[in-house]
Design a protein around this motif. Structure first.
Motif, PDB file in Angstrom:
ATOM      1  N   HIS A  22       0.860  -1.194   0.000  1.00 24.74           N
ATOM      2  CA  HIS A  22       0.000   0.000   0.000  1.00 24.74           C
ATOM      3  C   HIS A  22       0.893   1.241   0.000  1.00 24.74           C
ATOM      4  O   HIS A  22       1.377   1.674   1.046  1.00 24.74           O
ATOM      5  N   HIS A  63       1.729   5.191  -2.068  1.00 20.37           N
ATOM      6  CA  HIS A  63       1.277   6.270  -2.964  1.00 20.37           C
ATOM      7  C   HIS A  63       2.480   7.034  -3.499  1.00 20.37           C
ATOM      8  O   HIS A  63       3.432   7.288  -2.775  1.00 20.37           O
ATOM      9  N   HIS A  86      -4.368   6.684  -5.728  1.00 18.50           N
ATOM     10  CA  HIS A  86      -5.816   6.891  -5.790  1.00 18.50           C
ATOM     11  C   HIS A  86      -6.277   7.049  -7.235  1.00 18.50           C
ATOM     12  O   HIS A  86      -5.783   7.915  -7.971  1.00 18.50           O
ATOM     13  N   GLU A 145      -6.067   2.374  -5.466  1.00 18.99           N
ATOM     14  CA  GLU A 145      -6.976   2.505  -4.316  1.00 18.99           C
ATOM     15  C   GLU A 145      -8.175   3.329  -4.773  1.00 18.99           C
ATOM     16  O   GLU A 145      -8.020   4.457  -5.232  1.00 18.99           O
ATOM     17  N   ASP A 162       0.731   2.403   3.590  1.00 22.57           N
ATOM     18  CA  ASP A 162      -0.036   3.575   3.141  1.00 22.57           C
ATOM     19  C   ASP A 162       0.878   4.798   3.117  1.00 22.57           C
ATOM     20  O   ASP A 162       0.456   5.907   3.451  1.00 22.57           O
ATOM     21  N   HIS A 219       2.763   7.977   2.046  1.00 24.35           N
ATOM     22  CA  HIS A 219       2.515   9.093   1.126  1.00 24.35           C
ATOM     23  C   HIS A 219       3.774   9.939   0.981  1.00 24.35           C
ATOM     24  O   HIS A 219       3.697  11.121   0.660  1.00 24.35           O
TER      25      HIS A 219
END
Ligand SMILES: [Zn+2]
Ligand SMILES: [Zn+2]
Length: 305
Positions: A27, A29, A59, A84, A262, A264
């Motif tokens: 996960h 980004h 995303h 996602e 996740d 970022h």
């Protein structure tokens, strides 16, 4: 032999593999959505963190996946195409991860284009609301900063900081952008069932992202009955207890187990990549999942391809 097979010896079941065990972060980004790293930087940092497999889950886009696949391949890291999607189920917002997607799938790309258009108009609305309360931010400044097809609230927050309206991203969310605050705008979302169908028709597996954050335990059995393939049990914001809870739930519902940080980049504090360790045993199960196996194998790139 795939290097991750050895990870089956990992002792821990809660995302903290034994020393020397191999693990994955599924996960992540990049700057193709609201992360700050390029796909190459993510791959490099993944290598430093000792990751054996990674997925890019920007995303509403798979745009960065080709570059990330190439970078991972050069470093001997397994890579799977991911995304996602923001969806809703009975008025609850949920996030669905799609893994092993065909990045050229026409219906997927055309739906993503629509989601991106919704994101852009939402930015315009948020900026209009800020202007109404005398914050002179321009939408163009947000788009210039975002410089991607999937702009979102973190970009508005960054623009507010950059232009001196807020001291920090936290302040921007707290004062203006959090749900219920003056510049918050609800987002039109695809239904969870449609999102699962969209992922499936693109050859992918649909996984409920960070259920602990969305408080959506009650909908998991229903969604599992409608085709959900897995649960993201390991996540930066899941405690060890929460991870165990979702591992039990995944076992009960016969769902796959995934996990990721996740990350970022610097967009939400410090880079989290590699901070969540999905033991290789789960990654192996994910790869061996029966649905559309050939389609998925075709897009696994890296050490095992
Ligand atoms: Zn999410
Ligand atoms: Zn995410």
């Amino acid at each position: 032999m795939n290097s991750l097979v050895a990870a089956g010896t990992a002792k821990s079941e809660v995302g903290d593999p034994a020393p020397g065990a191999l693990f994955a972060d599924l996960h992540l980004h990049s700057l193709f959505s609201d992360g700050t790293f390029t796909p190459e930087e993510l791959a490099g940092r993944g290598r430093e963190a000792g990751l054996a497999a990674m997925s890019l889950t920007d995303h509403d886009t798979v745009e960065g996946c080709a570059r990330m696949a190439q970078a991972c391949q050069a470093l001997g890291i397994d890579f799977i195409v991911g995304t996602e999607l923001t969806a809703e189920f009975e008025h609850k917002e949920i996030h669905l991860l799609g893994y092993f997607l065909d990045p050229q799938n026409a219906p997927l790309l055309s739906e993503m284009k629509k989601f991106q258009a919704v994101r852009k108009s939402r930015i315009h609305e948020m900026v209009a609301r800020l202007n109404e309360i005398n914050i002179p931010l321009r939408a163009e400044a947000v788009f210039a900063l975002a410089n991607c097809r999937s702009p979102g609230r973190p970009h508005v927050a960054r623009a507010l900081v950059q232009e001196g309206h807020c001291q920090s991203l936290d302040e921007a969310f707290e004062r203006f952008l959090k749900k219920g605050r003056s510049a918050w705008v609800p987002k039109c979302k695809i239904s969870a069932l449609d999102a699962v169908t969209l992922i499936h028709q693109a050859g992918g597996l649909a996984v409920m992202a960070h259920p602990g954050l969305n408080h959506c335990d009650d909908i998991l059995p229903t969604l599992a009955g409608q085709g959900l393939d897995g649960i993201e049990c390991f996540h930066t914001k899941h405690s060890a207890k929460m991870s165990r809870h979702y591992l039990n739930l995944a076992a009960r519902l016969n769902l796959l187990v995934t996990g990721g940080s996740d990350c970022h980049g610097f967009s939400k504090g410090k880079p989290l990549i590699g901070g969540v360790k999905l033991p290789g045993i789960y990654w192996e199960k994910l790869k061996a999942a029966p649905r559309n196996r050939e389609g998925r194998r075709a897009v696994i790139l890296g050490a095992s391809s």
